[in-house]
Design a protein around this motif. Structure first.
Motif, mmCIF file in Angstrom:
data_model
loop_
_atom_site.group_PDB
_atom_site.id
_atom_site.type_symbol
_atom_site.label_atom_id
_atom_site.label_comp_id
_atom_site.label_asym_id
_atom_site.label_seq_id
_atom_site.Cartn_x
_atom_site.Cartn_y
_atom_site.Cartn_z
ATOM 1 N N HIS A 264 37.943 66.864 70.278
ATOM 2 C CA HIS A 264 38.222 65.441 70.494
ATOM 3 C C HIS A 264 39.486 65.091 69.719
ATOM 4 C CE1 HIS A 264 37.868 61.102 70.513
ATOM 5 N NE2 HIS A 264 36.844 61.193 71.364
ATOM 6 N N MET A 265 40.618 64.957 70.435
ATOM 7 C CA MET A 265 41.911 64.817 69.767
ATOM 8 C C MET A 265 42.023 63.539 68.941
ATOM 9 S SD MET A 265 43.599 67.552 70.202
ATOM 10 C CE MET A 265 42.007 68.368 70.134
ATOM 11 N N GLY A 266 41.484 62.437 69.451
ATOM 12 C CA GLY A 266 41.573 61.181 68.711
ATOM 13 C C GLY A 266 40.827 61.245 67.395
ATOM 14 N N ARG A 267 39.624 61.772 67.444
ATOM 15 C CA ARG A 267 38.824 61.900 66.218
ATOM 16 C C ARG A 267 39.465 62.911 65.270
ATOM 17 N NH1 ARG A 267 33.764 63.548 68.242
ATOM 18 N NH2 ARG A 267 33.616 61.425 69.068
ATOM 19 N N PHE A 268 39.999 63.994 65.835
ATOM 20 C CA PHE A 268 40.659 65.001 65.016
ATOM 21 C C PHE A 268 41.826 64.408 64.234
ATOM 22 C CE2 PHE A 268 44.596 67.583 65.210
ATOM 23 C CZ PHE A 268 44.348 68.409 64.118
ATOM 24 N N SER A 269 42.677 63.641 64.904
ATOM 25 C CA SER A 269 43.836 63.053 64.229
ATOM 26 C C SER A 269 43.416 62.159 63.077
ATOM 27 C CB SER A 269 44.693 62.269 65.234
ATOM 28 O OG SER A 269 45.231 63.126 66.207
ATOM 29 N N ALA A 270 42.335 61.407 63.283
ATOM 30 C CA ALA A 270 41.873 60.482 62.246
ATOM 31 C C ALA A 270 41.356 61.222 61.018
ATOM 32 C CB ALA A 270 40.781 59.572 62.821
ATOM 33 N N ILE A 271 40.534 62.264 61.219
ATOM 34 C CA ILE A 271 39.988 62.970 60.056
ATOM 35 C C ILE A 271 41.065 63.817 59.381
ATOM 36 C CG2 ILE A 271 37.638 62.950 60.953
ATOM 37 C CD1 ILE A 271 37.958 65.869 61.736
ATOM 38 N N TYR A 272 42.046 64.280 60.166
ATOM 39 C CA TYR A 272 43.162 65.024 59.571
ATOM 40 C C TYR A 272 43.958 64.105 58.642
ATOM 41 C CZ TYR A 272 47.207 68.158 59.227
ATOM 42 O OH TYR A 272 48.212 68.971 58.767
ATOM 43 N N HIS A 273 44.218 62.889 59.099
ATOM 44 C CA HIS A 273 44.957 61.935 58.274
ATOM 45 C C HIS A 273 44.165 61.582 57.020
ATOM 46 C CE1 HIS A 273 46.698 58.073 56.974
ATOM 47 N NE2 HIS A 273 47.818 58.541 57.505
ATOM 48 N N ASP A 274 42.856 61.415 57.173
ATOM 49 C CA ASP A 274 42.024 61.107 56.010
ATOM 50 C C ASP A 274 42.054 62.243 54.985
ATOM 51 O OD1 ASP A 274 41.307 58.697 57.098
ATOM 52 O OD2 ASP A 274 39.388 59.403 57.892
ATOM 53 N N ALA A 275 42.119 63.493 55.480
ATOM 54 C CA ALA A 275 42.070 64.642 54.580
ATOM 55 C C ALA A 275 43.390 64.889 53.870
ATOM 56 C CB ALA A 275 41.664 65.898 55.369
ATOM 57 N N PHE A 276 44.532 64.690 54.586
ATOM 58 C CA PHE A 276 45.822 65.113 54.041
ATOM 59 C C PHE A 276 46.840 63.987 53.871
ATOM 60 C CE2 PHE A 276 44.237 68.863 56.526
ATOM 61 C CZ PHE A 276 43.858 69.616 55.425
ATOM 62 N N GLY A 277 46.493 62.772 54.292
ATOM 63 C CA GLY A 277 47.406 61.652 54.101
ATOM 64 C C GLY A 277 48.594 61.647 55.038
ATOM 65 N N GLN A 278 48.557 62.441 56.085
ATOM 66 C CA GLN A 278 49.610 62.448 57.096
ATOM 67 C C GLN A 278 49.001 62.889 58.420
ATOM 68 O OE1 GLN A 278 51.446 66.916 56.106
ATOM 69 N NE2 GLN A 278 52.591 65.117 55.541
ATOM 70 N N THR A 279 49.673 62.539 59.503
ATOM 71 C CA THR A 279 49.179 62.921 60.818
ATOM 72 C C THR A 279 49.534 64.384 61.102
ATOM 73 O OG1 THR A 279 51.211 62.275 61.953
ATOM 74 C CG2 THR A 279 49.526 60.565 61.646
ATOM 75 N N PRO A 280 48.850 65.023 62.052
ATOM 76 C CA PRO A 280 49.214 66.396 62.415
ATOM 77 C C PRO A 280 50.670 66.521 62.851
ATOM 78 C CG PRO A 280 47.091 65.819 63.365
ATOM 79 C CD PRO A 280 47.650 64.563 62.776
ATOM 80 N N SER A 281 51.181 65.543 63.586
ATOM 81 C CA SER A 281 52.569 65.610 64.048
ATOM 82 C C SER A 281 53.541 65.514 62.874
ATOM 83 C CB SER A 281 52.858 64.511 65.066
ATOM 84 O OG SER A 281 52.622 63.227 64.505
ATOM 85 N N GLU A 282 53.183 64.743 61.852
ATOM 86 C CA GLU A 282 54.040 64.658 60.667
ATOM 87 C C GLU A 282 54.093 65.988 59.936
ATOM 88 O OE1 GLU A 282 53.588 59.900 59.534
ATOM 89 O OE2 GLU A 282 52.153 61.370 58.738
ATOM 90 N N THR A 283 52.956 66.672 59.845
ATOM 91 C CA THR A 283 52.941 68.009 59.227
ATOM 92 C C THR A 283 53.822 68.970 60.007
ATOM 93 O OG1 THR A 283 50.675 67.699 58.411
ATOM 94 C CG2 THR A 283 51.490 69.959 58.559
ATOM 95 N N ALA A 284 53.666 68.959 61.332
ATOM 96 C CA ALA A 284 54.439 69.881 62.170
ATOM 97 C C ALA A 284 55.931 69.600 62.075
ATOM 98 C CB ALA A 284 53.964 69.778 63.622
#
Length: 304
Positions: A264-284
């Motif tokens: 679930h991409m929407g839920r994934f993005s939210a928990i990723y941001h909660d864990a690392f303080g940035q979105t997956p696209s920002e990390t990439a």
């Protein structure tokens, strides 16, 4: 892998599951360039001449009396001098990672940075040399030894290497481990790691670990200070972040997320941001810019 020039090599080679051992003599000498990484770790125990391996800016030299151990994925060039002879032992990456995970009582998500030489008259070097000779005799002697026995010897060599040769997990290995870590918790973590991308429930994990749901939840709370599914999710998130942080990654964010078990991409993005303080696209984007900067720097240097 590219090999240059005419070569003359004698070699006897044996394999046993994820392990292999050989005795080789290169009469002519040769140079090997590694164009693709090899998913294996290797131990060289020399008895004649020399061999050099380039690892980044470091060059390792192995001569009689100096063994060499390394992660072949980090090898760039190998130079074998005339009349080089050695026993070589290779361990598949999956076997080495599994062994380290067992020693740590935790999953191993990153690469093992292990490339070093050691003197064979040192305590560790002499034991490894003796173990290598024993393994070779098990395969090349008149009476072959059982697969079970040789597997245990290969495993002993991996443990000796991981505990004695410096690498990026050495500090964690030196920390005192809880002797009370229950076996069912270890089995649960091993099952999670082996099936990291597959959907799984607490009941399924408990069944594979050979325990009850309640006992598994208690073990995770006591030893990991979290729940089984939160532990699994954190492993997956760290795996995604490591992949996105690799400037060589060519997969899309959605592909990386699915590879680590997120659907679930929407839920994934939210928990990723909660864990690392940035979105997956920002990390990439951050690491793709760093990779481009390194490539640009190398290009500038080569034009001088």
């Amino acid at each position: 892998m590219q090999v240059g020039g005419h070569i003359s090599v004698e070699d006897r080679h044996y394999s046993a599951g994820p392990f292999s051992i050989w005795a080789g003599m290169c009469h002519s000498g040769m140079k090997v360039t590694f164009s693709r990484p090899s998913d294996a770790f290797v131990l060289y125990l020399p008895h004649s001449s020399a061999m050099e391996i380039d690892v980044g800016r470091k060059r390792l030299l192995s001569t009689p009396g100096t063994a060499m151990v390394g992660n072949m994925a980090q090898f760039e060039k190998l130079t074998i001098h005339e009349n080089r002879g050695h026993i070589g032992i290779a361990f598949e990456k999956s076997a080495m990672v599994r062994q380290l995970s067992q020693l740590l009582d935790a999953p191993v998500l990153g690469d093992i940075d292990l490339c070093a030489t050691l003197e064979t008259d040192s305590a560790v070097g002499s034991r490894l040399a003796a173990l290598g000779s024993l393994l070779w005799d098990c395969f090349d002697g008149e009476d072959r030894v059982s697969t079970t026995a040789t597997t245990h010897l290969f495993q002993a060599a991996m443990v000796m290497i991981l505990e004695s040769v410096p690498h990026n997990y050495s500090a964690r290995l030196q920390k005192p481990m809880s002797p009370a870590m229950p076996r069912n918790l270890k089995r649960a973590i091993e099952y999670m790691v082996a099936n990291i991308a597959e959907p799984m429930s607490v009941a399924e994990i408990a069944r594979e670990a050979g325990t009850s749901v309640r006992a598994l939840q208690t073990a995770f709370q006591q030893f990991k200070d979290t729940t089984p599914l939160n532990f699994l999710r954190q492993m997956r998130l760290e795996g995604v972040r490591k992949t996105l942080s690799d400037s060589a990654n060519a997969l899309s964010i959605a592909q990386v997320a699915r590879a680590w078990g997120f659907t679930h991409m929407g839920r994934f993005s939210a928990i990723y941001h909660d864990a690392f303080g940035q979105t997956p696209s920002e990390t990439a984007k951050l690491h793709s810019r760093r990779g481009a900067g390194v490539a640009s720097s190398r290009s500038t240097d080569s034009s001088r």
